[in-house]
Motif scaffolding. Structure first.
Motif, mmCIF file in Angstrom:
data_model
loop_
_atom_site.group_PDB
_atom_site.id
_atom_site.type_symbol
_atom_site.label_atom_id
_atom_site.label_comp_id
_atom_site.label_asym_id
_atom_site.label_seq_id
_atom_site.Cartn_x
_atom_site.Cartn_y
_atom_site.Cartn_z
ATOM 1 N N ILE A 1 0.844 -1.196 0.000
ATOM 2 C CA ILE A 1 0.000 0.000 0.000
ATOM 3 C C ILE A 1 0.881 1.249 0.000
ATOM 4 O O ILE A 1 0.606 2.208 -0.723
ATOM 5 C CB ILE A 1 -0.954 0.013 1.219
ATOM 6 C CG1 ILE A 1 -1.907 -1.193 1.168
ATOM 7 C CG2 ILE A 1 -1.731 1.326 1.301
ATOM 8 C CD1 ILE A 1 -2.839 -1.210 -0.009
ATOM 9 N N LEU A 2 1.952 1.222 0.782
ATOM 10 C CA LEU A 2 2.863 2.367 0.821
ATOM 11 C C LEU A 2 3.478 2.618 -0.558
ATOM 12 O O LEU A 2 3.577 3.765 -0.993
ATOM 13 C CB LEU A 2 3.958 2.156 1.868
ATOM 14 C CG LEU A 2 4.956 3.301 2.023
ATOM 15 C CD1 LEU A 2 4.246 4.591 2.435
ATOM 16 C CD2 LEU A 2 6.042 2.937 3.004
ATOM 17 N N ILE A 3 3.835 1.566 -1.255
ATOM 18 C CA ILE A 3 4.402 1.713 -2.606
ATOM 19 C C ILE A 3 3.380 2.346 -3.542
ATOM 20 O O ILE A 3 3.702 3.259 -4.313
ATOM 21 C CB ILE A 3 4.890 0.348 -3.141
ATOM 22 C CG1 ILE A 3 6.128 -0.095 -2.361
ATOM 23 C CG2 ILE A 3 5.182 0.417 -4.636
ATOM 24 C CD1 ILE A 3 6.548 -1.535 -2.627
ATOM 25 N N MET B 1 10.099 11.326 2.041
ATOM 26 C CA MET B 1 9.447 12.370 2.814
ATOM 27 C C MET B 1 8.525 11.774 3.880
ATOM 28 O O MET B 1 8.562 12.179 5.042
ATOM 29 C CB MET B 1 8.664 13.288 1.866
ATOM 30 C CG MET B 1 7.984 14.471 2.536
ATOM 31 S SD MET B 1 6.277 14.178 3.008
ATOM 32 C CE MET B 1 5.510 13.735 1.468
ATOM 33 N N LEU B 2 7.715 10.787 3.501
ATOM 34 C CA LEU B 2 6.785 10.182 4.459
ATOM 35 C C LEU B 2 7.518 9.454 5.581
ATOM 36 O O LEU B 2 7.127 9.551 6.746
ATOM 37 C CB LEU B 2 5.825 9.238 3.739
ATOM 38 C CG LEU B 2 4.756 9.907 2.881
ATOM 39 C CD1 LEU B 2 4.009 8.875 2.048
ATOM 40 C CD2 LEU B 2 3.798 10.717 3.737
ATOM 41 N N ASN B 3 8.575 8.730 5.234
ATOM 42 C CA ASN B 3 9.343 8.037 6.275
ATOM 43 C C ASN B 3 10.027 9.019 7.212
ATOM 44 O O ASN B 3 10.079 8.808 8.424
ATOM 45 C CB ASN B 3 10.366 7.084 5.652
ATOM 46 C CG ASN B 3 9.716 5.843 5.090
ATOM 47 O OD1 ASN B 3 8.695 5.383 5.583
ATOM 48 N ND2 ASN B 3 10.310 5.295 4.044
ATOM 49 N N ASP B 4 10.560 10.103 6.650
ATOM 50 C CA ASP B 4 11.182 11.122 7.488
ATOM 51 C C ASP B 4 10.152 11.754 8.412
ATOM 52 O O ASP B 4 10.403 11.942 9.607
ATOM 53 C CB ASP B 4 11.848 12.192 6.623
ATOM 54 C CG ASP B 4 12.567 13.221 7.455
ATOM 55 O OD1 ASP B 4 13.654 12.897 7.973
ATOM 56 O OD2 ASP B 4 12.046 14.354 7.607
ATOM 57 N N TRP B 5 8.987 12.075 7.888
ATOM 58 C CA TRP B 5 7.927 12.685 8.697
ATOM 59 C C TRP B 5 7.474 11.728 9.794
ATOM 60 O O TRP B 5 7.253 12.131 10.935
ATOM 61 C CB TRP B 5 6.748 13.071 7.800
ATOM 62 C CG TRP B 5 5.651 13.760 8.552
ATOM 63 C CD1 TRP B 5 5.593 15.063 8.929
ATOM 64 C CD2 TRP B 5 4.446 13.157 9.026
ATOM 65 N NE1 TRP B 5 4.425 15.316 9.606
ATOM 66 C CE2 TRP B 5 3.714 14.158 9.676
ATOM 67 C CE3 TRP B 5 3.923 11.862 8.965
ATOM 68 C CZ2 TRP B 5 2.480 13.916 10.268
ATOM 69 C CZ3 TRP B 5 2.698 11.620 9.546
ATOM 70 C CH2 TRP B 5 1.984 12.643 10.179
ATOM 71 N N ASP B 6 7.366 10.441 9.466
ATOM 72 C CA ASP B 6 6.943 9.428 10.422
ATOM 73 C C ASP B 6 7.932 9.324 11.582
ATOM 74 O O ASP B 6 7.535 9.143 12.728
ATOM 75 C CB ASP B 6 6.813 8.083 9.710
ATOM 76 C CG ASP B 6 6.051 7.051 10.516
ATOM 77 O OD1 ASP B 6 5.028 7.412 11.115
ATOM 78 O OD2 ASP B 6 6.479 5.885 10.522
ATOM 79 N N GLN C 1 7.090 11.125 17.515
ATOM 80 C CA GLN C 1 6.359 9.907 17.848
ATOM 81 C C GLN C 1 4.850 10.076 17.740
ATOM 82 O O GLN C 1 4.102 9.110 17.728
ATOM 83 C CB GLN C 1 6.731 9.436 19.249
ATOM 84 C CG GLN C 1 6.268 10.354 20.360
ATOM 85 C CD GLN C 1 6.636 9.827 21.721
ATOM 86 O OE1 GLN C 1 7.264 8.784 21.830
ATOM 87 N NE2 GLN C 1 6.232 10.531 22.759
ATOM 88 N N HIS C 2 4.384 11.305 17.647
ATOM 89 C CA HIS C 2 2.942 11.566 17.534
ATOM 90 C C HIS C 2 2.525 11.928 16.114
ATOM 91 O O HIS C 2 1.439 12.474 15.910
ATOM 92 C CB HIS C 2 2.529 12.672 18.506
ATOM 93 C CG HIS C 2 2.780 12.309 19.934
ATOM 94 N ND1 HIS C 2 2.133 11.273 20.569
ATOM 95 C CD2 HIS C 2 3.650 12.817 20.833
ATOM 96 C CE1 HIS C 2 2.571 11.175 21.799
ATOM 97 N NE2 HIS C 2 3.496 12.096 21.990
ATOM 98 N N ASN C 3 3.356 11.655 15.136
ATOM 99 C CA ASN C 3 2.970 11.834 13.733
ATOM 100 C C ASN C 3 2.246 10.575 13.277
ATOM 101 O O ASN C 3 2.876 9.549 13.042
ATOM 102 C CB ASN C 3 4.203 12.089 12.862
ATOM 103 C CG ASN C 3 4.736 13.491 13.001
ATOM 104 O OD1 ASN C 3 4.079 14.352 13.566
ATOM 105 N ND2 ASN C 3 5.920 13.721 12.488
ATOM 106 N N TYR C 4 0.942 10.668 13.186
ATOM 107 C CA TYR C 4 0.128 9.505 12.854
ATOM 108 C C TYR C 4 -0.455 9.622 11.454
ATOM 109 O O TYR C 4 -0.612 10.708 10.906
ATOM 110 C CB TYR C 4 -0.997 9.324 13.876
ATOM 111 C CG TYR C 4 -0.487 9.101 15.281
ATOM 112 C CD1 TYR C 4 0.410 8.081 15.566
ATOM 113 C CD2 TYR C 4 -0.891 9.923 16.314
ATOM 114 C CE1 TYR C 4 0.873 7.877 16.848
ATOM 115 C CE2 TYR C 4 -0.437 9.724 17.608
ATOM 116 C CZ TYR C 4 0.446 8.700 17.867
ATOM 117 O OH TYR C 4 0.912 8.495 19.137
ATOM 118 N N LEU C 5 -0.804 8.480 10.908
ATOM 119 C CA LEU C 5 -1.318 8.375 9.551
ATOM 120 C C LEU C 5 -2.605 9.174 9.353
ATOM 121 O O LEU C 5 -2.847 9.694 8.271
ATOM 122 C CB LEU C 5 -1.534 6.900 9.217
ATOM 123 C CG LEU C 5 -1.732 6.521 7.776
ATOM 124 C CD1 LEU C 5 -0.558 6.987 6.933
ATOM 125 C CD2 LEU C 5 -1.890 5.025 7.647
#
Length: 165
Positions: free
Chosen positions: A68-70, A113-118, A122-126
């Motif tokens: 899904i991430l891909i 970018m998404l992995n860095d933001w994640d 610790q409170h960066n949620y989907l």
């Protein structure tokens, strides 16, 4: 003797009890803590937030299905005329132009970018990413991620998801 210079943990010995003018306890060798909050900061008390957190609301990007991430990243990597791609999402997630230029040097811009933001907080949620994607009018990507969130909600045991703890 100045009481402020005493150590944090005192023993109830007869000499200290006389000085403080208190009655001795039954077990005179037990430590008495002047500041019990200090022991809580050492991690001896359970963290209520971790025990009661909702798996659905607290889903991280790292925990979704890699396929899904891909798909999400492939959709976001396609440059849009109206700017509804990974660069706009990066700006909405708090990145500046310099950060976007750095991500653009990576092979998979959106994934980097998404992995860095994640990993940034610790409170960066989907759920926040889905909200931003909906505001960008990228329902195609938001729906993919929302399905992952809903899938996690099926196995979540918190009261918010309608399951019993």
């Amino acid at each position: 003797m100045n009481l402020l210079l005493w150590p944090i943990s005192l023993y109830n010995t007869p000499n200290i009890n006389l000085f403080l003018n208190v009655k001795p306890r039954v077990n005179s060798l037990k430590p008495t803590c002047l500041f019990p909050a200090i022991f809580l900061s050492r991690g001896t008390a359970p963290n209520v937030d971790e025990e009661l957190r909702c798996d659905k609301k607290c889903l991280k990007i790292a925990n979704i299905d890699p396929d899904i991430l891909i798909r999400v990243c492939n959709l976001l990597n396609i440059e849009q005329v109206l700017g509804r791609d990974w660069r706009t999402l990066a700006g909405r997630l708090g990145y500046d132009v310099t950060d976007v230029k750095i991500f653009k040097c990576k092979e998979n811009h959106a994934e980097s970018m998404l992995n860095d933001w994640d990993n940034r907080d610790q409170h960066n949620y989907l759920e926040h990413v889905v909200k931003e994607l909906r505001e960008m009018r990228r329902a195609d990507v938001a729906d993919l991620l929302q399905k992952e969130i809903d899938k996690k909600g099926d196995s979540c045991n918190c009261a918010d998801c309608g399951h019993l703890m």
